[in-house]
Design an enzyme around this catalytic site. Structure first.
Site, PDB file in Angstrom:
ATOM      1  N   ARG A 191      -9.998   1.175   8.824  1.00 47.75           N
ATOM      2  CA  ARG A 191      -9.774  -0.248   9.084  1.00 47.75           C
ATOM      3  C   ARG A 191     -10.941  -0.877   9.834  1.00 47.75           C
ATOM      4  O   ARG A 191     -10.928  -2.073  10.080  1.00 47.75           O
ATOM      5  CB  ARG A 191      -8.509  -0.423   9.906  1.00 47.75           C
ATOM      6  CG  ARG A 191      -7.256  -0.722   9.043  1.00 47.75           C
ATOM      7  CD  ARG A 191      -6.083  -0.726   9.980  1.00 47.75           C
ATOM      8  NE  ARG A 191      -4.945  -1.487   9.622  1.00 47.75           N
ATOM      9  CZ  ARG A 191      -3.807  -0.981   9.154  1.00 47.75           C
ATOM     10  NH1 ARG A 191      -3.721   0.278   8.838  1.00 47.75           N
ATOM     11  NH2 ARG A 191      -2.762  -1.754   8.975  1.00 47.75           N
TER      12      ARG A 191
ATOM     13  N   ARG B 186      11.344  -7.501   5.293  1.00 50.22           N
ATOM     14  CA  ARG B 186      11.271  -6.064   4.960  1.00 50.22           C
ATOM     15  C   ARG B 186      12.178  -5.244   5.868  1.00 50.22           C
ATOM     16  O   ARG B 186      12.297  -5.506   7.063  1.00 50.22           O
ATOM     17  CB  ARG B 186       9.824  -5.622   5.135  1.00 50.22           C
ATOM     18  CG  ARG B 186       9.585  -4.145   4.961  1.00 50.22           C
ATOM     19  CD  ARG B 186       8.135  -3.847   4.750  1.00 50.22           C
ATOM     20  NE  ARG B 186       7.360  -3.803   5.977  1.00 50.22           N
ATOM     21  CZ  ARG B 186       6.094  -3.377   6.030  1.00 50.22           C
ATOM     22  NH1 ARG B 186       5.478  -2.995   4.932  1.00 50.22           N
ATOM     23  NH2 ARG B 186       5.452  -3.354   7.172  1.00 50.22           N
TER      24      ARG B 186
ATOM     25  N   ARG C 298      10.814  -3.146  11.288  1.00 46.16           N
ATOM     26  CA  ARG C 298       9.713  -2.661  12.120  1.00 46.16           C
ATOM     27  C   ARG C 298       9.429  -3.645  13.241  1.00 46.16           C
ATOM     28  O   ARG C 298       9.482  -4.853  13.032  1.00 46.16           O
ATOM     29  CB  ARG C 298       8.454  -2.505  11.258  1.00 46.16           C
ATOM     30  CG  ARG C 298       8.222  -1.093  10.802  1.00 46.16           C
ATOM     31  CD  ARG C 298       7.120  -0.979   9.815  1.00 46.16           C
ATOM     32  NE  ARG C 298       5.836  -1.525  10.261  1.00 46.16           N
ATOM     33  CZ  ARG C 298       4.693  -1.374   9.584  1.00 46.16           C
ATOM     34  NH1 ARG C 298       4.693  -0.691   8.459  1.00 46.16           N
ATOM     35  NH2 ARG C 298       3.582  -1.890  10.023  1.00 46.16           N
TER      36      ARG C 298
ATOM     37  N   ARG D 285      -1.633  -9.684  12.650  1.00 39.11           N
ATOM     38  CA  ARG D 285      -2.071  -8.587  11.772  1.00 39.11           C
ATOM     39  C   ARG D 285      -2.911  -9.112  10.606  1.00 39.11           C
ATOM     40  O   ARG D 285      -3.864  -8.479  10.177  1.00 39.11           O
ATOM     41  CB  ARG D 285      -0.857  -7.790  11.263  1.00 39.11           C
ATOM     42  CG  ARG D 285      -0.260  -6.909  12.361  1.00 39.11           C
ATOM     43  CD  ARG D 285       1.155  -6.476  12.049  1.00 39.11           C
ATOM     44  NE  ARG D 285       1.264  -5.626  10.902  1.00 39.11           N
ATOM     45  CZ  ARG D 285       2.379  -5.475  10.172  1.00 39.11           C
ATOM     46  NH1 ARG D 285       3.466  -6.151  10.495  1.00 39.11           N
ATOM     47  NH2 ARG D 285       2.410  -4.668   9.150  1.00 39.11           N
TER      48      ARG D 285
ATOM     49  N   LYS E 130       0.827  -1.217   0.000  1.00 36.29           N
ATOM     50  CA  LYS E 130       0.000   0.000   0.000  1.00 36.29           C
ATOM     51  C   LYS E 130       0.859   1.264   0.000  1.00 36.29           C
ATOM     52  O   LYS E 130       0.658   2.168  -0.800  1.00 36.29           O
ATOM     53  CB  LYS E 130      -0.922   0.044   1.232  1.00 36.29           C
ATOM     54  CG  LYS E 130      -1.929  -1.074   1.299  1.00 36.29           C
ATOM     55  CD  LYS E 130      -2.908  -0.874   2.455  1.00 36.29           C
ATOM     56  CE  LYS E 130      -2.306  -0.989   3.829  1.00 36.29           C
ATOM     57  NZ  LYS E 130      -1.938  -2.342   4.240  1.00 36.29           N
TER      58      LYS E 130
HETATM   59  P1  AMP Z   1       0.404  -0.136   8.820  1.00 36.91           P
HETATM   60  O1  AMP Z   1       1.680   0.628   8.695  1.00 36.91           O
HETATM   61  O2  AMP Z   1      -0.732   0.423   8.001  1.00 36.91           O
HETATM   62  O3  AMP Z   1       0.599  -1.621   8.601  1.00 36.91           O
HETATM   63  O4  AMP Z   1      -0.078   0.020  10.348  1.00 36.91           O
HETATM   64  C1  AMP Z   1       0.725  -0.443  11.410  1.00 36.91           C
HETATM   65  C2  AMP Z   1      -0.113  -0.563  12.663  1.00 36.91           C
HETATM   66  O5  AMP Z   1      -0.637   0.715  13.041  1.00 36.91           O
HETATM   67  C3  AMP Z   1      -1.336  -1.474  12.541  1.00 36.91           C
HETATM   68  O6  AMP Z   1      -1.013  -2.859  12.715  1.00 36.91           O
HETATM   69  C4  AMP Z   1      -2.197  -0.926  13.684  1.00 36.91           C
HETATM   70  O7  AMP Z   1      -1.707  -1.346  14.951  1.00 36.91           O
HETATM   71  C5  AMP Z   1      -1.949   0.575  13.590  1.00 36.91           C
HETATM   72  N1  AMP Z   1      -2.914   1.234  12.678  1.00 36.91           N
HETATM   73  C6  AMP Z   1      -2.634   1.838  11.485  1.00 36.91           C
HETATM   74  N2  AMP Z   1      -3.737   2.344  10.930  1.00 36.91           N
HETATM   75  C7  AMP Z   1      -4.762   2.047  11.782  1.00 36.91           C
HETATM   76  C8  AMP Z   1      -6.161   2.279  11.753  1.00 36.91           C
HETATM   77  N3  AMP Z   1      -6.759   2.924  10.732  1.00 36.91           N
HETATM   78  N4  AMP Z   1      -6.905   1.827  12.810  1.00 36.91           N
HETATM   79  C9  AMP Z   1      -6.334   1.204  13.850  1.00 36.91           C
HETATM   80  N5  AMP Z   1      -5.019   0.925  13.926  1.00 36.91           N
HETATM   81  C10 AMP Z   1      -4.222   1.348  12.909  1.00 36.91           C
END
Ligand code: AMP
Length: 217
Positions: free
Chosen positions: A88, A122, A155, A166, A13
């Site tokens: 989400r 990654r 990360r 996740r 993404k």
């Molecule tokens: P990402 O970088 O999009 O994979 O997000 C990393 C982490 O941030 C996710 O696993 C969640 O813990 C948190 N996170 C990111 N976006 C959201 C969202 N819209 N709602 C809730 N948690 C989020």
């Protein structure tokens, strides 16, 4: 163009959103990036967010919605954007509808084995956020960013246990939102990812072709 880019963790993404951002001169808003910044601060909010992110769980809706509303209000009127990682949950999708009209959903379909393979290898630049992979997208010098010379890191939520959680969270909580957007008749641009090494430019070109058909690019 006001778009949502949607897909499981590790579907690319962020990579596609930043390329579309450059090609279309729009903003990208990544809630994951916002949370990683907040986690760097030693504030109570930073500590709270960290427990969710590092456990592979979703940050509570009230926190996410407050942050996204503030971030969207900073985008100049009439400028397009791509939301990466938001919404989400259904609650978040409903809150979004109150503040913005979404033109298109960019949906990435990626099998679990590719997600696990990608995320566990990654690495990310600490300074500019560029994404590498120690198996098939290696930097020229080990653990050093090609673009800015920054140090690469893994990360804290890219570990096998957290990756599994996740993926489960995506399937249980996030995927049902797709039905919500379909019900609203918002157009979808679907990209199927079936190989580990498809160059991002190819996927982005296909997306742009579909977006042109919709007169959004
Ligand atoms: P990402 O970088 O999009 O994979 O997000 C990393 C982490 O941030 C996710 O696993 C969640 O813990 C948190 N996170 C990111 N976006 C959201 C969202 N819209 N709602 C809730 N948690 C989020």
């Amino acid at each position: 163009m006001k778009a949502i880019i949607f897909g499981p963790p590790g579907s690319g993404k962020g990579t596609y959103a930043s390329r579309l951002q450059m090609k279309l001169d729009i903003d990208t808003v990544s809630t994951g990036d916002i949370f990683r910044q907040i986690m760097k601060t030693d504030s109570p909010l930073g500590k709270k967010v960290k427990t969710y992110v590092e456990g592979g769980l979703l940050v509570p809706d009230d926190i996410v919605i407050d942050i996204i509303k503030k971030r969207l209000s900073e985008i100049p009127l009439g400028k397009g954007f791509i939301l990466d990682g938001f919404p989400r949950t259904l609650e978040q999708a409903k809150a979004l509808e109150k503040v913005a009209y979404i033109d298109v959903v960019l949906l990435l379909l990626v099998p679990d084995w590719i997600i696990i393979e990608r995320l566990s290898s990654r690495r990310i630049c600490r300074d500019c956020g560029a994404v590498y992979n120690v198996r098939y997208l290696k930097p020229k010098v080990d653990m050093v960013c090609d673009k800015c010379g920054g140090t690469l890191y893994q990360r804290s939520d890219d570990t096998s246990e957290v990756i599994k959680r996740r993926i489960e969270v995506y399937e249980e909580q996030t995927q049902p939102i797709m039905e919500h957007f379909k019900g609203k008749k918002i157009p979808f641009v679907v990209s199927n990812c079936e190989a580990l090494d498809t160059p991002p430019e190819i996927v982005v070109e296909q997306m742009l072709k579909e977006l042109r058909k919709l007169k959004l690019a």
